[in-house]
Design a protein around this motif. Structure first.
Motif, mmCIF file in Angstrom:
data_model
loop_
_atom_site.group_PDB
_atom_site.id
_atom_site.type_symbol
_atom_site.label_atom_id
_atom_site.label_comp_id
_atom_site.label_asym_id
_atom_site.label_seq_id
_atom_site.Cartn_x
_atom_site.Cartn_y
_atom_site.Cartn_z
ATOM 1 N N PHE A 61 0.831 -1.202 0.000
ATOM 2 C CA PHE A 61 0.000 0.000 0.000
ATOM 3 C C PHE A 61 0.869 1.257 0.000
ATOM 4 O O PHE A 61 0.597 2.221 -0.746
ATOM 5 N N TRP A 65 1.225 4.137 -2.864
ATOM 6 C CA TRP A 65 1.014 5.546 -2.535
ATOM 7 C C TRP A 65 2.167 6.403 -3.037
ATOM 8 O O TRP A 65 1.941 7.454 -3.646
ATOM 9 N N ALA A 76 -5.710 7.432 -0.236
ATOM 10 C CA ALA A 76 -6.532 6.480 0.515
ATOM 11 C C ALA A 76 -7.999 6.580 0.134
ATOM 12 O O ALA A 76 -8.713 5.565 0.076
ATOM 13 N N SER A 77 -8.475 7.788 -0.167
ATOM 14 C CA SER A 77 -9.887 7.954 -0.515
ATOM 15 C C SER A 77 -10.181 7.557 -1.952
ATOM 16 O O SER A 77 -11.262 7.033 -2.246
ATOM 17 N N HIS A 79 -8.392 5.349 -3.701
ATOM 18 C CA HIS A 79 -8.074 3.928 -3.857
ATOM 19 C C HIS A 79 -8.690 3.186 -2.668
ATOM 20 O O HIS A 79 -7.998 2.606 -1.838
ATOM 21 N N HIS A 82 -7.894 -0.575 -2.024
ATOM 22 C CA HIS A 82 -6.547 -0.765 -1.496
ATOM 23 C C HIS A 82 -6.516 -0.493 0.003
ATOM 24 O O HIS A 82 -5.867 -1.219 0.761
ATOM 25 N N THR A 83 -7.216 0.573 0.422
ATOM 26 C CA THR A 83 -7.225 0.944 1.831
ATOM 27 C C THR A 83 -7.958 -0.094 2.667
ATOM 28 O O THR A 83 -7.492 -0.480 3.748
#
Length: 219
Positions: A61, A65, A76-77, A79, A82-83
């Protein structure tokens, strides 16, 4: 996303190894939950494997990033999947075919192929989510006062009825965390069912429209 970008190359190289790692994570977690008579050193080995794999997922992750060159909160928002799989590593197998990426990368392919992929992804996601959810809820409910979920078979039955949005009500979580997991599974079940139903309906509409366009005038 450009297929030649560093982020795309990283994803192509790591997707299969990480998927295999996610299956090992689920196997280790299932062993700890179901094999209650397992020797302590084997249970500790499973726990060590789970922690190691979670660290690998977290490192993946962070690499994504950094390669994405975005602010952390924005990455994070944007993807979200992924989060989620870092916070809930049991859901990591859902990364095998990210629905959004498939749609974006397959725009030039036949639509039927896309619909088939959506249905296959939703079906696989349902199986993985059902098994993972059954394990997680069973771990919380086992031995709880007033629990109606006494065996893993009960947990599987509950997961199937929950994801299918049937909800018979004969087996329900009684613990707080069990109900939190159940709420998430209900939401996912609605989403997956909507994806399959919408894709199948869209395919039928396109098929009937194509047949109508090819029919000779006057018939």
């Amino acid at each position: 996303m450009d297929d030649e970008s560093p982020a795309a190359r990283w994803e192509q190289r790591t997707e299969i190894p990480l998927f295999i790692g996610s299956l090992i994570f689920i196997a280790a977690y299932a062993t700890r939950v179901l094999a209650v008579s397992l020797p302590s050193f084997l249970r500790n080995l499973c726990l060590a494997a789970m922690i190691t794999l979670w660290l690998v997922f977290a490192a993946d992750f962070l690499v994504r990033w950094r390669l994405g060159e975005q602010r952390f909160l924005r990455f994070a928002s944007t993807h979200f999947l992924h989060t989620v799989v870092v916070v809930l590593p049991l859901l990591r197998p859902l990364r095998i075919v990210p629905l959004y990426d498939v749609i974006q990368r397959r725009q030039g392919d036949p639509r039927l192929s896309l619909y088939a992929r959506v249905i296959a992804y939703a079906s696989l996601s349902t199986l993985l989510l059902g098994f993972s959810g059954a394990l997680a809820v069973y771990q919380q409910e086992r031995g709880a006062p007033g629990a109606t979920m006494r065996t893993f078979g009960d947990a599987v039955w509950w997961a199937a009825s929950t994801l299918s949005t049937v909800g018979y009500g004969d087996i329900t979580p009684v613990t707080r965390l069990g109900r939190v997991i159940a709420t998430g599974m209900m939401a996912c079940g609605l989403g997956l069912l909507g994806a399959v139903t919408g894709s199948f309906s869209s395919w039928l509409m396109q098929t009937f429209t194509r047949e109508g366009d090819e029919r000779p005038p006057g018939k």
